[in-house]
Design an enzyme around this catalytic site. Structure first.
Site, PDB file in Angstrom:
ATOM      1  N   ASN A   9       0.878  -1.180   0.000  1.00  0.00           N
ATOM      2  CA  ASN A   9       0.000   0.000   0.000  1.00  0.00           C
ATOM      3  C   ASN A   9       0.913   1.226   0.000  1.00  0.00           C
ATOM      4  O   ASN A   9       1.488   1.569   1.023  1.00  0.00           O
ATOM      5  CB  ASN A   9      -0.891  -0.011   1.250  1.00  0.00           C
ATOM      6  N   LYS A  11       0.139   4.237  -0.310  1.00  0.00           N
ATOM      7  CA  LYS A  11      -0.512   5.437   0.261  1.00  0.00           C
ATOM      8  C   LYS A  11      -0.260   6.648  -0.644  1.00  0.00           C
ATOM      9  O   LYS A  11      -0.140   6.487  -1.852  1.00  0.00           O
ATOM     10  CB  LYS A  11      -0.039   5.682   1.699  1.00  0.00           C
ATOM     11  N   HIS A  96      -9.531   1.033   4.656  1.00  0.00           N
ATOM     12  CA  HIS A  96      -8.279   1.271   5.381  1.00  0.00           C
ATOM     13  C   HIS A  96      -8.564   2.229   6.543  1.00  0.00           C
ATOM     14  O   HIS A  96      -9.366   3.158   6.420  1.00  0.00           O
ATOM     15  CB  HIS A  96      -7.223   1.854   4.436  1.00  0.00           C
ATOM     16  N   GLU A  98      -7.011   4.644   7.716  1.00  0.00           N
ATOM     17  CA  GLU A  98      -6.788   6.072   7.434  1.00  0.00           C
ATOM     18  C   GLU A  98      -7.994   6.672   6.734  1.00  0.00           C
ATOM     19  O   GLU A  98      -8.360   7.827   6.977  1.00  0.00           O
ATOM     20  CB  GLU A  98      -5.499   6.237   6.604  1.00  0.00           C
ATOM     21  N   GLU A 168      -5.727  -5.188  10.353  1.00  0.00           N
ATOM     22  CA  GLU A 168      -4.707  -4.178  10.612  1.00  0.00           C
ATOM     23  C   GLU A 168      -5.017  -3.462  11.925  1.00  0.00           C
ATOM     24  O   GLU A 168      -5.819  -2.528  11.947  1.00  0.00           O
ATOM     25  CB  GLU A 168      -4.688  -3.146   9.480  1.00  0.00           C
ATOM     26  N   GLY A 174       2.131   1.988  10.750  1.00  0.00           N
ATOM     27  CA  GLY A 174       3.078   3.090  10.616  1.00  0.00           C
ATOM     28  C   GLY A 174       3.744   3.495  11.925  1.00  0.00           C
ATOM     29  O   GLY A 174       4.392   4.533  12.005  1.00  0.00           O
ATOM     30  N   SER A 214       3.122  -2.405  10.409  1.00  0.00           N
ATOM     31  CA  SER A 214       4.561  -2.452  10.652  1.00  0.00           C
ATOM     32  C   SER A 214       5.175  -3.817  10.344  1.00  0.00           C
ATOM     33  O   SER A 214       6.119  -4.251  11.020  1.00  0.00           O
ATOM     34  CB  SER A 214       4.886  -2.005  12.086  1.00  0.00           C
TER      35      SER A 214
HETATM   36  C1  PEP Z   1      -0.936   0.000   6.004  1.00  0.00           C
HETATM   37  O1  PEP Z   1      -1.024   1.202   5.836  1.00  0.00           O
HETATM   38  O2  PEP Z   1      -1.799  -0.751   5.518  1.00  0.00           O
HETATM   39  C2  PEP Z   1       0.203  -0.501   6.769  1.00  0.00           C
HETATM   40  C3  PEP Z   1       0.173  -1.730   7.188  1.00  0.00           C
HETATM   41  O3  PEP Z   1       1.241   0.383   6.995  1.00  0.00           O
HETATM   42  P1  PEP Z   1       2.671   0.040   7.676  1.00  0.00           P
HETATM   43  O4  PEP Z   1       3.137  -1.254   7.066  1.00  0.00           O
HETATM   44  O5  PEP Z   1       3.520   1.188   7.294  1.00  0.00           O
HETATM   45  O6  PEP Z   1       2.419  -0.076   9.126  1.00  0.00           O
END
Ligand code: PEP
Length: 251
Positions: A9, A11, A96, A98, A168, A174, A214
């Site tokens: 992803n 972003k 997601h 966000e 998630e 992040g 992460s």
């Molecule tokens: C995500 O945004 O779906 C995600 C898992 O981000 P990160 O791997 O940076 O934590």
């Protein structure tokens, strides 16, 4: 049997030129490589058509990170599921955290988006997950179940069978703070049980449930070794080909 998938992803990162370079580098690295999972990259909308045309579709699937909750018409600035499909993308990331947090995407809006994605033959990668306060209050199972029920439980078993889920935990996205392997497995097994109860064992067994938060080259192998973790949705680490490839190689 369900597929193992590693999905990136991106972003809101990378100009078109930078994104094309990243996609080309990944395409090159995967050429001739033995890969034991499906690989997907979720790019910004404006990259989709160029990236989809540039990569080997047998090795790399392309995903949008969102689509509109309307079919077409006077919705300035929006991108429909049909438009996403027309670029050559095969997937769309929906729900997601966000988008839920910053753009007010409710369960009802996401339900419509999922339906439109399926109608346009896109595979939704549907994200669910609790925030830190909900985990600390031991409400994480309840929250995740409610997110699945509210947006996906009106689907037929046949349509649900076309969806990929991504668990998630929001506190891990992040932040550099990954869910432990045991926490991931516990939640993924809970999700699969929830699917068994609603759609039956066959659909549940065939649903890929990805972990996101992460995930990196150092922890991917342990996370993916869990019986109910079928891959990862990767944010930051998908922006560097060496890291993303190392995560792919965890399978
Ligand atoms: C995500 O945004 O779906 C995600 C898992 O981000 P990160 O791997 O940076 O934590």
């Amino acid at each position: 049997m369900r597929k193992n998938i590693v999905a990136g992803n991106w972003k809101m990162n990378k100009t078109l030129q930078e994104g094309m370079a990243l996609a080309a580098e990944l395409n090159e690295v995967l050429k001739g490589a033995a890969v034991n999972c499906d690989v997907v990259i979720g790019t910004p909308f404006i990259h989709l058509a160029s990236v989809a045309a540039a990569v080997d579709a047998t090795k790399i699937g392309v995903a949008a990170q969102n689509c509109a909750d309307k079919e077409s018409g006077a919705y300035t600035g929006e991108i429909s599921a049909a438009m996403v499909k027309s670029t050559g993308a095969a997937y769309v990331i929906l729900g997601h955290s966000e988008r839920r947090a910053y753009y007010g995407e409710t369960a009802a809006i996401l339900k419509t988006k999922v339906e439109l994605a399926l109608k346009n033959e896109l595979t939704p990668i549907f994200c669910i997950g609790e925030v830190l306060a909900e985990r600390e209050a031991e409400k994480h199972f309840e929250v995740v179940k409610e997110q699945i029920e509210a947006s996906l439980f009106d689907l037929s078993a046949e349509d649900f069978g076309k969806i990929v889920l991504a668990y998630e935990p929001v506190w891990a996205i992040g932040t550099g703070k990954t869910a432990s392997s045991a926490q991931a497995q516990e939640m993924h097994a809970f999700i699969r049980q929830t699917l068994v109860a609603k759609f039956g064992k066959e659909v549940a067994d065939n649903t890929s449930i990805l972990y996101g938060g992460s995930c990196n080259p150092a922890n991917a192998k342990e996370l993916f070794a869990n019986p109910d973790v079928d891959g990862g949705l990767i944010g930051g680490a998908s922006l560097k080909v060496a890291d993303f490839k190392a995560i792919i190689d965890a399978f």
